[in-house]
Design a protein around this motif. Structure first.
Motif, PDB file in Angstrom:
ATOM      1  N   ILE A   1       0.863  -1.175   0.000  1.00 16.67           N
ATOM      2  CA  ILE A   1       0.000   0.000   0.000  1.00 16.67           C
ATOM      3  C   ILE A   1       0.902   1.228   0.000  1.00 16.67           C
ATOM      4  O   ILE A   1       1.678   1.447   0.935  1.00 16.67           O
ATOM      5  CB  ILE A   1      -0.927   0.033   1.235  1.00 16.67           C
ATOM      6  CG1 ILE A   1      -1.886  -1.152   1.214  1.00 16.67           C
ATOM      7  CG2 ILE A   1      -1.700   1.360   1.287  1.00 16.67           C
ATOM      8  CD1 ILE A   1      -2.867  -1.162   0.058  1.00 16.67           C
TER       9      ILE A   1
ATOM     10  N   ARG B   1       2.978  -5.734  -7.133  1.00 14.36           N
ATOM     11  CA  ARG B   1       1.597  -5.534  -6.720  1.00 14.36           C
ATOM     12  C   ARG B   1       1.532  -4.341  -5.774  1.00 14.36           C
ATOM     13  O   ARG B   1       2.281  -4.281  -4.795  1.00 14.36           O
ATOM     14  CB  ARG B   1       1.066  -6.771  -6.003  1.00 14.36           C
ATOM     15  CG  ARG B   1       0.971  -8.028  -6.870  1.00 14.36           C
ATOM     16  CD  ARG B   1       0.514  -9.216  -6.042  1.00 14.36           C
ATOM     17  NE  ARG B   1       1.503  -9.585  -5.022  1.00 14.36           N
ATOM     18  CZ  ARG B   1       1.204 -10.195  -3.885  1.00 14.36           C
ATOM     19  NH1 ARG B   1      -0.050 -10.475  -3.575  1.00 14.36           N
ATOM     20  NH2 ARG B   1       2.161 -10.505  -3.044  1.00 14.36           N
TER      21      ARG B   1
ATOM     22  N   ALA C   1      -1.196  -0.782  -4.392  1.00 11.99           N
ATOM     23  CA  ALA C   1      -2.400   0.039  -4.444  1.00 11.99           C
ATOM     24  C   ALA C   1      -2.116   1.326  -3.693  1.00 11.99           C
ATOM     25  O   ALA C   1      -1.266   1.358  -2.793  1.00 11.99           O
ATOM     26  CB  ALA C   1      -3.589  -0.697  -3.837  1.00 11.99           C
TER      27      ALA C   1
ATOM     28  N   ALA D   1      -7.071  -0.672   4.023  1.00 12.65           N
ATOM     29  CA  ALA D   1      -6.767  -0.789   2.591  1.00 12.65           C
ATOM     30  C   ALA D   1      -5.936  -2.031   2.317  1.00 12.65           C
ATOM     31  O   ALA D   1      -6.163  -2.729   1.317  1.00 12.65           O
ATOM     32  CB  ALA D   1      -6.033   0.457   2.116  1.00 12.65           C
TER      33      ALA D   1
ATOM     34  N   GLU E   1      -8.337  -4.977   2.617  1.00  9.94           N
ATOM     35  CA  GLU E   1      -9.329  -5.010   1.532  1.00  9.94           C
ATOM     36  C   GLU E   1      -8.693  -5.350   0.187  1.00  9.94           C
ATOM     37  O   GLU E   1      -9.260  -6.106  -0.610  1.00  9.94           O
ATOM     38  CB  GLU E   1     -10.033  -3.659   1.447  1.00  9.94           C
ATOM     39  CG  GLU E   1     -10.951  -3.377   2.632  1.00  9.94           C
ATOM     40  CD  GLU E   1     -11.380  -1.923   2.708  1.00  9.94           C
ATOM     41  OE1 GLU E   1     -11.028  -1.146   1.776  1.00  9.94           O
ATOM     42  OE2 GLU E   1     -12.039  -1.548   3.696  1.00  9.94           O
ATOM     43  N   GLN E   2      -7.504  -4.803  -0.065  1.00  9.90           N
ATOM     44  CA  GLN E   2      -6.864  -5.010  -1.362  1.00  9.90           C
ATOM     45  C   GLN E   2      -6.133  -6.354  -1.465  1.00  9.90           C
ATOM     46  O   GLN E   2      -6.155  -7.003  -2.509  1.00  9.90           O
ATOM     47  CB  GLN E   2      -5.862  -3.875  -1.631  1.00  9.90           C
ATOM     48  CG  GLN E   2      -6.487  -2.510  -1.813  1.00  9.90           C
ATOM     49  CD  GLN E   2      -7.176  -2.362  -3.163  1.00  9.90           C
ATOM     50  OE1 GLN E   2      -6.850  -3.033  -4.131  1.00  9.90           O
ATOM     51  NE2 GLN E   2      -8.155  -1.471  -3.227  1.00  9.90           N
TER      52      GLN E   2
END
Length: 304
Positions: free
Chosen positions: A33, A55, A57, A75, A78-79
């Protein structure tokens, strides 16, 4: 370093050191994140990581508040389904000498660095304990917090406080398998470019692509990427037994800071009044007085 099963939050990771940390974690397989105060900056960092096969977000927001900390943890879950690593890197500067520093200058830096570290780590630890399989806290400190630095009452105080919190967290979290360490990096960033002692060498690096050995070895300053490998190591299973430490990293140098310890001791039955302190000072303490501020090689200071 295999981090394929890890999920990390890196605060302040849109650029500079934070971006280098996020990219290195992703390069070793972790999902990340990315956090920045500016959405477009965070999005650009994510795009760079994804383009390299990683990967990631983005979540924009200024750290400091409990709300932002909880949003960052949420986050990650959730991601990517979980959270394993919290890297608290976000920071700002409001440098002024003590007598010119305003309440706003002080509070702003303390809020981002120290309170932001506290709230993000607290939120991460709550998630780690819920998951029940450990976790990694990597809090970013600074040599200024270890030695002090002219014009940085707020920043030095916050960074010293971060290392103090890490030592406490290492004790509190050990039984849960959660490690807590501090990393004090030195790298060429927008922050360090403003330091007069470093400026000519940084300008030289921009022209030639390299820093001189005195900077990379003696000062321990390099690129943000030079400091990122330590972050990936501390996030990994290989670092499961390392906690409560303060690392120095930069350029060609990796080191450990010592914990504060007593360097000179005297005893007087009945305690010490002012006269007893004055009497004992020359023989028992005068030679043990510590210096303040960072100590740089003569070769470097002569060119400043």
């Amino acid at each position: 370093m295999h981090l394929e099963d890890k999920v990390a939050v890196v605060t302040g990771s849109g650029r500079g050191l934070g971006l280098a940390y996020a990219k290195e974690l992703a390069r070793h397989g972790a999902a990340v994140i990315v956090n920045d105060v500016d959405q477009s900056t965070a999005d650009a960092a994510v795009a760079e990581i994804v383009a390299a096969g990683g990967r990631a977000a983005a979540l924009a927001g200024a750290v400091g508040s409990t709300e932002t900390a909880e949003r960052l943890v949420a986050a990650a879950v959730e991601q990517f389904g979980r959270l394993d690593v919290m890297v608290t890197n976000a920071g700002i500067l409001r440098d002024k000498v003590l007598w010119k520093m305003t309440d706003e200058d002080f509070d702003a830096v303390i809020n981002v660095h120290m309170r932001g570290t506290f709230t993000c780590v607290r939120a991460a630890v709550q998630r780690f304990r819920e998951q029940g399989d450990g976790g990694r806290i990597i809090a970013i400190g600074s040599p200024a917090g270890q030695r002090g630095n002219f014009g940085q009452t707020n920043y030095s105080g916050a960074k010293a406080g971060i290392v103090g919190m890490v030592r406490t967290w290492a004790m509190e979290l050990e039984r849960a398998g959660i490690t807590a360490n501090a990393v004090c990096p030195v790298a060429v960033t927008a922050m360090t470019e403003t330091v007069p002692l470093f400026a000519p060498h940084i300008e030289e690096m921009k022209r030639t692509g390299t820093l001189p050995d005195v900077m990379r070895r003696e000062v321990g300053m390099g690129t943000p990427e030079d400091a990122a490998g330590l972050i990936a190591f501390l996030a990994s299973d290989a670092a499961a037994g390392i906690t409560g430490q303060a690392f120095s990293v930069g350029g060609d140098r990796l080191a450990l800071w010592s914990h504060p310890k007593l360097t000179a001791t005297a005893y007087h039955r009945g305690g010490f009044g002012a006269d007893e302190v004055a009497e004992r000072w020359p023989a028992d303490f005068a030679d043990s007085v510590e210096s303040v501020g960072e100590e740089f090689p003569a070769e470097l200071t002569a060119k400043a």
